[in-house]
Design a protein around this motif. Structure first.
Motif, mmCIF file in Angstrom:
data_model
loop_
_atom_site.group_PDB
_atom_site.id
_atom_site.type_symbol
_atom_site.label_atom_id
_atom_site.label_comp_id
_atom_site.label_asym_id
_atom_site.label_seq_id
_atom_site.Cartn_x
_atom_site.Cartn_y
_atom_site.Cartn_z
ATOM 1 N N GLU A 49 41.081 35.628 -60.342
ATOM 2 C CA GLU A 49 42.289 35.472 -59.539
ATOM 3 C C GLU A 49 41.980 35.632 -58.055
ATOM 4 N N ALA A 50 41.131 36.624 -57.748
ATOM 5 C CA ALA A 50 40.765 36.831 -56.343
ATOM 6 C C ALA A 50 40.008 35.626 -55.796
ATOM 7 N N GLU A 51 39.111 35.085 -56.640
ATOM 8 C CA GLU A 51 38.359 33.910 -56.207
ATOM 9 C C GLU A 51 39.275 32.705 -56.016
ATOM 10 N N LEU A 52 40.234 32.532 -56.936
ATOM 11 C CA LEU A 52 41.173 31.413 -56.810
ATOM 12 C C LEU A 52 42.049 31.580 -55.574
ATOM 13 N N ALA A 53 42.503 32.823 -55.358
ATOM 14 C CA ALA A 53 43.334 33.079 -54.176
ATOM 15 C C ALA A 53 42.534 32.833 -52.894
ATOM 16 N N TYR A 54 41.264 33.254 -52.908
ATOM 17 C CA TYR A 54 40.421 33.027 -51.729
ATOM 18 C C TYR A 54 40.228 31.536 -51.509
ATOM 19 N N ALA A 55 39.944 30.810 -52.624
ATOM 20 C CA ALA A 55 39.731 29.367 -52.487
ATOM 21 C C ALA A 55 40.990 28.658 -52.017
ATOM 22 N N ALA A 56 42.150 29.139 -52.450
ATOM 23 C CA ALA A 56 43.405 28.494 -52.052
ATOM 24 C C ALA A 56 43.711 28.724 -50.581
ATOM 25 N N ASN A 57 43.177 29.807 -50.025
ATOM 26 C CA ASN A 57 43.528 30.172 -48.657
ATOM 27 C C ASN A 57 42.380 30.034 -47.663
ATOM 28 N N HIS A 58 41.226 29.594 -48.140
ATOM 29 C CA HIS A 58 40.065 29.484 -47.252
ATOM 30 C C HIS A 58 39.390 28.129 -47.409
ATOM 31 N N ASP A 59 38.822 27.682 -46.359
ATOM 32 C CA ASP A 59 38.095 26.406 -46.347
ATOM 33 C C ASP A 59 36.773 26.579 -47.083
ATOM 34 N N PRO A 60 36.488 25.735 -48.083
ATOM 35 C CA PRO A 60 35.259 25.921 -48.866
ATOM 36 C C PRO A 60 33.988 25.655 -48.070
ATOM 37 N N VAL A 61 34.053 24.873 -46.972
ATOM 38 C CA VAL A 61 32.844 24.538 -46.198
ATOM 39 C C VAL A 61 32.494 25.663 -45.235
ATOM 40 N N PHE A 71 41.385 23.393 -39.234
ATOM 41 C CA PHE A 71 42.652 22.687 -39.387
ATOM 42 C C PHE A 71 42.479 21.487 -40.301
ATOM 43 N N ALA A 72 41.584 20.609 -39.977
ATOM 44 C CA ALA A 72 41.316 19.432 -40.805
ATOM 45 C C ALA A 72 40.077 18.745 -40.248
ATOM 46 N N GLY A 73 39.221 18.247 -41.165
ATOM 47 C CA GLY A 73 38.050 17.478 -40.706
ATOM 48 C C GLY A 73 37.205 18.253 -39.727
ATOM 49 N N ASP A 74 37.119 17.720 -38.472
ATOM 50 C CA ASP A 74 36.311 18.373 -37.438
ATOM 51 C C ASP A 74 37.192 19.094 -36.437
ATOM 52 N N GLU A 75 38.387 19.527 -36.858
ATOM 53 C CA GLU A 75 39.352 20.177 -35.963
ATOM 54 C C GLU A 75 39.506 21.647 -36.358
ATOM 55 N N PHE A 76 39.568 22.505 -35.358
ATOM 56 C CA PHE A 76 39.757 23.943 -35.543
ATOM 57 C C PHE A 76 40.933 24.385 -34.690
ATOM 58 N N VAL A 77 41.583 25.470 -35.106
ATOM 59 C CA VAL A 77 42.670 26.067 -34.323
ATOM 60 C C VAL A 77 42.336 27.540 -34.131
ATOM 61 N N ALA A 78 42.463 28.002 -32.866
ATOM 62 C CA ALA A 78 42.194 29.405 -32.548
ATOM 63 C C ALA A 78 43.410 30.012 -31.876
ATOM 64 N N VAL A 79 43.624 31.303 -32.129
ATOM 65 C CA VAL A 79 44.726 32.042 -31.518
ATOM 66 C C VAL A 79 44.116 33.143 -30.655
ATOM 67 N N VAL A 80 44.590 33.207 -29.417
ATOM 68 C CA VAL A 80 44.124 34.255 -28.500
ATOM 69 C C VAL A 80 45.334 35.068 -28.074
ATOM 70 N N PRO A 81 45.520 36.291 -28.620
ATOM 71 C CA PRO A 81 46.673 37.113 -28.241
ATOM 72 C C PRO A 81 46.489 37.661 -26.828
ATOM 73 N N GLY A 82 47.605 37.683 -26.078
ATOM 74 C CA GLY A 82 47.584 38.268 -24.740
ATOM 75 C C GLY A 82 46.634 37.534 -23.802
ATOM 76 N N GLY A 83 46.331 38.139 -22.686
ATOM 77 C CA GLY A 83 45.378 37.548 -21.745
ATOM 78 C C GLY A 83 46.070 36.595 -20.769
ATOM 79 N N SER A 84 45.527 36.542 -19.578
ATOM 80 C CA SER A 84 46.085 35.670 -18.542
ATOM 81 C C SER A 84 45.626 34.242 -18.766
ATOM 82 N N ARG A 85 46.200 33.312 -17.979
ATOM 83 C CA ARG A 85 45.822 31.910 -18.082
ATOM 84 C C ARG A 85 44.332 31.748 -17.795
ATOM 85 N N GLU A 86 43.836 32.461 -16.784
ATOM 86 C CA GLU A 86 42.432 32.349 -16.426
ATOM 87 C C GLU A 86 41.531 32.877 -17.537
ATOM 88 N N ALA A 87 41.956 34.007 -18.193
ATOM 89 C CA ALA A 87 41.139 34.586 -19.263
ATOM 90 C C ALA A 87 41.051 33.636 -20.452
#
Length: 583
Positions: free
Chosen positions: A381-393, A463-479
């Motif tokens: 179940e843990a492996e299935l849950a991990y596979a469902a929520n994580h990219d296999p590559v 995200f898909a194919g050769d696309e990634f999404v990153a989240v950066v909490p806080g920080g100024s525009r320059e940072a």
């Protein structure tokens, strides 16, 4: 004989004969006699039925009646214990024979009787009657015991094996009527194979008495009857017979069979089974099956007498333990999943079912637990849950996981969060020219480098194919722009494998909350638009979403909506304008 006087009634139409007999006995020194007299047959019959006398002396001629009728009446009405002695004035062999054939105890001739002969005849007649009465009473008691015996009882002829007597319990138990049973032999109570075994057994048994063991009989409807047999020899009406007393243990045998089947089922069960004594302090274990020993590694002798909480090791604060404790307090069913430990210290997940066992009065005497090892299933179940929520590559979480984390960050009042949309430039050429195996390896390396820049994979997803999404909490525009530069630098470093090298770049779009949107979808859409702008600027760029782009997007949305409406209303016309002269 007792010391009580012998009560004698003389039935004679001549009182003088009575007086003579009385005087004879009065002078006789041995024994005492009480003499009474009646003069008619009718009075004698009444006295016989009243039973107030021990012996009756009856004259053969009673006026118009015959004293022999009194003898016959005594026999007909079962008064044989009241002996009748015939008296006659003249001796006659025919009368003598008639009297004895009718049932008289003796035959005396008047005038030839002396005191000794009369007394002896009276005493013998009374004693014989007493003995006959004892025999009849014994037979009656024997018959009563036979009939009222609660166990099936029968008597059969030892030579023919024919059943000659049965009691009510046998009729009730075996289903045949009394007449049917008395027309059968003891072999008919059994199947043929058992009948042959009985013949061999009787040949060896001989005249012995006592327990003959357990035998399989059959009911009239064909179902088996298991009987514990006792037997002894008897004589019935001059025949050598054997009496059989049977104890029906069919229900006990069936119960034992069920218990044996249950024991085998429990012993062979693949689930661990444990029984605890609910009446003893701390509910000690009193039974475990082999599957429990295999599951836990504990042999039975190390478990019996202990409370099964020892399987919990040091994890006694598991939330589901309270459910288990409440069920034990309330004597109710429950099923829980607990972390337990084997004898070697190995951990396993135990799906435990607990049920109370009650006695006939409803008191809980034991608890039965059934254990099922969920360790492997939990891992799957843990492996299935991990596979469902994580990219296999790349092993990165899929975007919905990151989206949930992003939503949690955006819920905070005044939160400043940046979303970066990262696209690897011209990556499709890598897959087309070098294959997906090298392409996937390159993506794994890139994902690891991006995670390192971000401080871990917690805020990065594929995200898909050769696309990634990153989240950066806080920080100024320059940072944030600086982080974007570091990400581009991580991608641009050479990627080398076994005989191949890649030089890649990344285009990054940035959207910030709250100025560019306050939801994950808005930030994602605008960061993707900014990435597209970075592509148009020549790739290997990081662009922040701008107000101009926002207006452009809004204009595109409005234009698209208006075009769809115009198409629906037929307001569009198609015109051809040549771009060169075909001539």
């Amino acid at each position: 004989m007792t010391n009580a006087p012998l009560r004698v009634l003389v039935v004679d139409d001549d009182e003088e004969d009575f007086l003579i007999l009385r005087d004879l006995l009065a002078d006789y020194p041995q024994g005492r006699f009480e003499m009474s007299w009646v003069g008619t047959l009718e009075e004698g019959i009444r006295a016989l039925r009243a039973g107030a006398h021990d012996v009756y002396l009856v004259d053969y001629h009673l006026g118009p009646d015959n004293g022999m009728d009194l003898v016959r009446l005594a026999v007909a009405e079962h008064h044989t214990h009241r002996p009748v002695i015939m008296l006659t004035g003249h001796g006659s062999a025919d009368v003598d024979s008639e009297a004895l054939a009718a049932g008289a105890s003796d035959y005396l001739v008047k005038g030839k009787i002396d005191a000794e002969k009369l007394a002896r005849s009276l005493r013998y007649a009374a004693e014989r009657a007493r003995q006959m009465q004892q025999i009849e009473d014994g037979k009656r008691r024997y018959q009563l015991l036979f009939e009222l015996n609660p166990f099936p009882t029968w008597v059969y002829d030892i030579h023919s094996l024919q059943i000659v007597a049965v009691n009510d319990a046998m009729v009730s138990t075996y289903g045949w009527s009394r007449a049917e049973l008395q027309s059968m032999s003891v072999l008919d109570l059994r199947e043929p194979a058992e009948g042959e075994r009985l013949k061999a057994y009787l040949a060896e048994w001989g005249e012995r008495s006592g327990s003959a063991g357990v035998w399989r009989h059959r009911h009239r409807d064909g179902r088996p009857l298991w009987m514990d047999i006792s037997t002894h020899s008897v004589e019935l009406d001059g025949q050598r017979c054997r009496m059989v007393i049977a104890h029906d243990i069919t229900a006990q045998r069936e119960t034992q069979g069920k218990l044996l089947l249950l024991e085998r089922a429990v012993e062979s069960s693949m689930n661990g089974i444990i029984i605890a004594d609910a009446q003893s302090a701390d509910m000690p274990v009193i039974y475990v099956n082999p599957a429990f020993e295999e599951l836990t590694g504990y042999p039975a002798d190390e478990v019996l007498g202990r409370n099964c909480r020892f399987l919990q090791g040091g994890h006694s604060n598991q939330p589901e333990l309270e459910i288990l404790r409440r069920a034990l307090r309330e004597a109710s069913d429950c099923n829980v999943i607990l972390r337990n430990y084997r004898r070697d210290g190995g951990e396993f997940w135990n799906h435990l079912f607990i049920s109370p066992v009650r006695d006939e009065s409803g008191v809980v005497t034991h608890f039965v637990g059934i254990q099922n090892d969920l360790t492997e299933r939990r891992q799957v179940e843990a492996e299935l849950a991990y596979a469902a929520n994580h990219d296999p590559v790349t092993g990165l979480p899929r975007y919905p996981i990151l989206e949930t984390a992003l939503a949690s960050l955006l819920e905070r009042e005044g939160a400043e969060v940046s979303l970066l949309f990262i696209d690897i430039d011209r990556f499709h050429a890598v897959n087309e020219s070098m294959g997906h195996v090298i392409g996937d390896e390159a993506l794994r390396i890139i994902a690891a480098r991006l995670s390192e820049v971000l401080g871990g994979p917690g805020y990065l997803s594929r995200f898909a194919g050769d696309e990634f999404v990153a989240v950066v909490p806080g920080g100024s525009r320059e940072a944030v722009l600086e982080v974007a530069g570091q990400l581009r630098g991580a991608v641009s470093r050479p990627i080398e494998g076994d005989g191949w090298s890649l030089f890649l770049t990344a285009s990054i779009g940035i959207a910030r909350s709250p100025e560019h949107g306050d939801s994950g979808n808005e930030l994602l859409r605008r960061a993707e638009a900014a990435m597209t702008r970075a592509k148009r600027l020549g790739r290997d760029e990081a662009c922040e979403f701008s107000a101009a782009q926002m207006q452009e997007l809004e204009d595109r949305l409005v234009l698209g909506a208006r075009l769809r409406e115009a198409a629906g209303r037929g307001e569009l016309q198609l015109h051809y304008q040549p771009q060169l002269d075909a001539r």
